[in-house]
Design a protein around this motif. Sequence first.
Motif, PDB file in Angstrom:
ATOM      1  N   HIS A 109     -37.076  39.498  21.079  1.00  0.00           N
ATOM      2  CA  HIS A 109     -37.629  40.391  22.095  1.00  0.00           C
ATOM      3  C   HIS A 109     -37.939  41.759  21.507  1.00  0.00           C
ATOM      4  CE1 HIS A 109     -36.061  38.004  25.793  1.00  0.00           C
ATOM      5  NE2 HIS A 109     -37.220  37.578  25.358  1.00  0.00           N
ATOM      6  N   VAL A 110     -37.017  42.259  20.704  1.00  0.00           N
ATOM      7  CA  VAL A 110     -37.252  43.557  20.075  1.00  0.00           C
ATOM      8  C   VAL A 110     -38.439  43.464  19.128  1.00  0.00           C
ATOM      9  CG1 VAL A 110     -36.284  45.381  18.645  1.00  0.00           C
ATOM     10  CG2 VAL A 110     -34.819  44.160  20.226  1.00  0.00           C
ATOM     11  N   LEU A 111     -38.442  42.400  18.350  1.00  0.00           N
ATOM     12  CA  LEU A 111     -39.497  42.216  17.357  1.00  0.00           C
ATOM     13  C   LEU A 111     -40.879  42.150  18.021  1.00  0.00           C
ATOM     14  CD1 LEU A 111     -39.931  41.745  14.328  1.00  0.00           C
ATOM     15  CD2 LEU A 111     -39.721  39.292  14.761  1.00  0.00           C
ATOM     16  N   ILE A 112     -40.976  41.327  19.029  1.00  0.00           N
ATOM     17  CA  ILE A 112     -42.249  41.178  19.722  1.00  0.00           C
ATOM     18  C   ILE A 112     -42.641  42.497  20.385  1.00  0.00           C
ATOM     19  CG2 ILE A 112     -43.405  40.019  21.647  1.00  0.00           C
ATOM     20  CD1 ILE A 112     -41.508  37.589  21.012  1.00  0.00           C
ATOM     21  N   GLY A 113     -41.655  43.130  21.002  1.00  0.00           N
ATOM     22  CA  GLY A 113     -41.919  44.413  21.645  1.00  0.00           C
ATOM     23  C   GLY A 113     -42.378  45.466  20.655  1.00  0.00           C
ATOM     24  N   ALA A 114     -41.828  45.400  19.455  1.00  0.00           N
ATOM     25  CA  ALA A 114     -42.202  46.382  18.425  1.00  0.00           C
ATOM     26  C   ALA A 114     -43.651  46.181  17.991  1.00  0.00           C
ATOM     27  CB  ALA A 114     -41.265  46.269  17.231  1.00  0.00           C
ATOM     28  N   TYR A 115     -44.010  44.935  17.766  1.00  0.00           N
ATOM     29  CA  TYR A 115     -45.405  44.643  17.417  1.00  0.00           C
ATOM     30  C   TYR A 115     -46.340  45.151  18.504  1.00  0.00           C
ATOM     31  CZ  TYR A 115     -44.681  41.603  13.337  1.00  0.00           C
ATOM     32  OH  TYR A 115     -44.396  41.108  12.090  1.00  0.00           O
ATOM     33  N   ALA A 116     -45.984  44.824  19.723  1.00  0.00           N
ATOM     34  CA  ALA A 116     -46.839  45.201  20.844  1.00  0.00           C
ATOM     35  C   ALA A 116     -46.935  46.718  20.978  1.00  0.00           C
ATOM     36  CB  ALA A 116     -46.316  44.585  22.136  1.00  0.00           C
ATOM     37  N   ALA A 117     -45.797  47.376  20.834  1.00  0.00           N
ATOM     38  CA  ALA A 117     -45.779  48.832  20.991  1.00  0.00           C
ATOM     39  C   ALA A 117     -46.619  49.512  19.916  1.00  0.00           C
ATOM     40  CB  ALA A 117     -44.338  49.342  20.937  1.00  0.00           C
ATOM     41  N   CYS A 118     -46.720  48.848  18.763  1.00  0.00           N
ATOM     42  CA  CYS A 118     -47.502  49.428  17.672  1.00  0.00           C
ATOM     43  C   CYS A 118     -48.937  48.916  17.671  1.00  0.00           C
ATOM     44  CB  CYS A 118     -46.834  49.138  16.329  1.00  0.00           C
ATOM     45  SG  CYS A 118     -45.217  49.933  16.152  1.00  0.00           S
ATOM     46  N   GLY A 119     -49.281  48.157  18.700  1.00  0.00           N
ATOM     47  CA  GLY A 119     -50.659  47.709  18.822  1.00  0.00           C
ATOM     48  C   GLY A 119     -51.026  46.519  17.968  1.00  0.00           C
ATOM     49  N   ASP A 120     -50.013  45.891  17.374  1.00  0.00           N
ATOM     50  CA  ASP A 120     -50.283  44.736  16.523  1.00  0.00           C
ATOM     51  C   ASP A 120     -50.091  43.458  17.336  1.00  0.00           C
ATOM     52  OD1 ASP A 120     -50.379  42.688  14.705  1.00  0.00           O
ATOM     53  OD2 ASP A 120     -49.180  43.707  13.189  1.00  0.00           O
ATOM     54  N   TYR A 121     -51.131  43.064  18.043  1.00  0.00           N
ATOM     55  CA  TYR A 121     -50.973  41.940  18.954  1.00  0.00           C
ATOM     56  C   TYR A 121     -50.937  40.613  18.223  1.00  0.00           C
ATOM     57  CZ  TYR A 121     -51.618  45.642  22.220  1.00  0.00           C
ATOM     58  OH  TYR A 121     -51.453  46.814  22.892  1.00  0.00           O
ATOM     59  N   ASP A 122     -51.611  40.533  17.092  1.00  0.00           N
ATOM     60  CA  ASP A 122     -51.525  39.306  16.300  1.00  0.00           C
ATOM     61  C   ASP A 122     -50.102  39.100  15.823  1.00  0.00           C
ATOM     62  OD1 ASP A 122     -54.195  38.898  16.649  1.00  0.00           O
ATOM     63  OD2 ASP A 122     -54.766  39.928  14.797  1.00  0.00           O
ATOM     64  N   GLY A 123     -49.491  40.194  15.395  1.00  0.00           N
ATOM     65  CA  GLY A 123     -48.101  40.126  14.958  1.00  0.00           C
ATOM     66  C   GLY A 123     -47.207  39.670  16.088  1.00  0.00           C
ATOM     67  N   ALA A 124     -47.461  40.189  17.258  1.00  0.00           N
ATOM     68  CA  ALA A 124     -46.649  39.826  18.421  1.00  0.00           C
ATOM     69  C   ALA A 124     -46.754  38.335  18.699  1.00  0.00           C
ATOM     70  CB  ALA A 124     -47.081  40.640  19.634  1.00  0.00           C
ATOM     71  N   VAL A 125     -47.956  37.840  18.640  1.00  0.00           N
ATOM     72  CA  VAL A 125     -48.158  36.417  18.889  1.00  0.00           C
ATOM     73  C   VAL A 125     -47.480  35.582  17.811  1.00  0.00           C
ATOM     74  CG1 VAL A 125     -49.883  34.574  18.952  1.00  0.00           C
ATOM     75  CG2 VAL A 125     -50.300  36.731  20.162  1.00  0.00           C
ATOM     76  N   PHE A 126     -47.603  36.052  16.595  1.00  0.00           N
ATOM     77  CA  PHE A 126     -46.955  35.351  15.487  1.00  0.00           C
ATOM     78  C   PHE A 126     -45.443  35.284  15.695  1.00  0.00           C
ATOM     79  CE2 PHE A 126     -44.757  35.658  11.391  1.00  0.00           C
ATOM     80  CZ  PHE A 126     -45.137  34.450  10.841  1.00  0.00           C
ATOM     81  N   ALA A 127     -44.873  36.435  16.039  1.00  0.00           N
ATOM     82  CA  ALA A 127     -43.427  36.488  16.248  1.00  0.00           C
ATOM     83  C   ALA A 127     -43.030  35.577  17.404  1.00  0.00           C
ATOM     84  CB  ALA A 127     -42.982  37.923  16.525  1.00  0.00           C
ATOM     85  N   PHE A 128     -43.856  35.549  18.400  1.00  0.00           N
ATOM     86  CA  PHE A 128     -43.586  34.700  19.551  1.00  0.00           C
ATOM     87  C   PHE A 128     -43.545  33.232  19.135  1.00  0.00           C
ATOM     88  CE2 PHE A 128     -44.719  32.204  23.247  1.00  0.00           C
ATOM     89  CZ  PHE A 128     -43.920  32.762  24.219  1.00  0.00           C
TER      90      PHE A 128
END
Length: 254
Positions: free
Chosen positions: A224-243
């Motif tokens: 959750h933190v990891l995904i939230g961090a990606y999202a907060a930094c605007g890295d949506y691909d990263g967020a999806v990857f982490a998900f």
Amino acid sequence: VGMMNVLILAYSGKKRYEDATRAYRKMRALGMEPTRTTYNTLIAMFARDSRTREAEGVLRQMQASGLYPDVYTYTSLLTAYGRAGRAEEAQAVFRDMVMCKIMPSPHSYTSLVDAYGRAGDAEKAERVFKEMTRKYPFHLPGYAALLGAYCREGVMDKAEDLLRRLVRLATVPAPGESAPMKLSPAVFNVVMGGYRKILDLDRVLFTFERMLAAGVDADQASFHVLIGAYAACGDYDGAVFAFREMVEVAGIVP
RNA sequence: GAGCCACUACAUUCUG
């Protein structure tokens, strides 16, 4: 009575305050004497939600029925004031507990550390933490609470130091132990959360890797933190990857 | 009498 206690516990876990207090009242109406566990369960329920007023009310009823607070009771009161940001009152509870010859448990210390952390007083949180580690050197929630205090204040260098010490502690068995202490994901999660708050994605990732390197498995909160961090930094691909990573590892979507 | 464990209490994300 035991069954009623279990029922109240179930309600308290689901934060059904009305149902829990109704069960408690029904208990009394039926002529059953609530036990210390009954009261403690109710106090803890309110404490977790910073409802100090209600917690105090239950405490008074407990005392009125001739029961003395025990370490559970006091720890919940510490939690109540701590989460409400009222560290000084938490400290007063702590003093009271000691005066009444109730030995503070690791839980008690952790709640007080956390209380000062939430109140923005990392200095005092540190002092209580040191006191705790004298008696309980390996209580991980206590470490997490102090890490949280540092992270809230944004003093990440101190958080780093503490986390490093912890990782080092976990590489070698404590005196008299055969196996080294097993770290929890939570202590890493706290630090990751601190970096996420200041939008330092690199450090979030670094901390995540360090957790895996320490042989600690990421849990749901880590992701959750990891995904939230990606999202907060605007890295949506990263967020999806982490998900995707999370699902693949066995996590579930909340 | 002693030691482990479990019970009502502690920290991190989200939800409520």
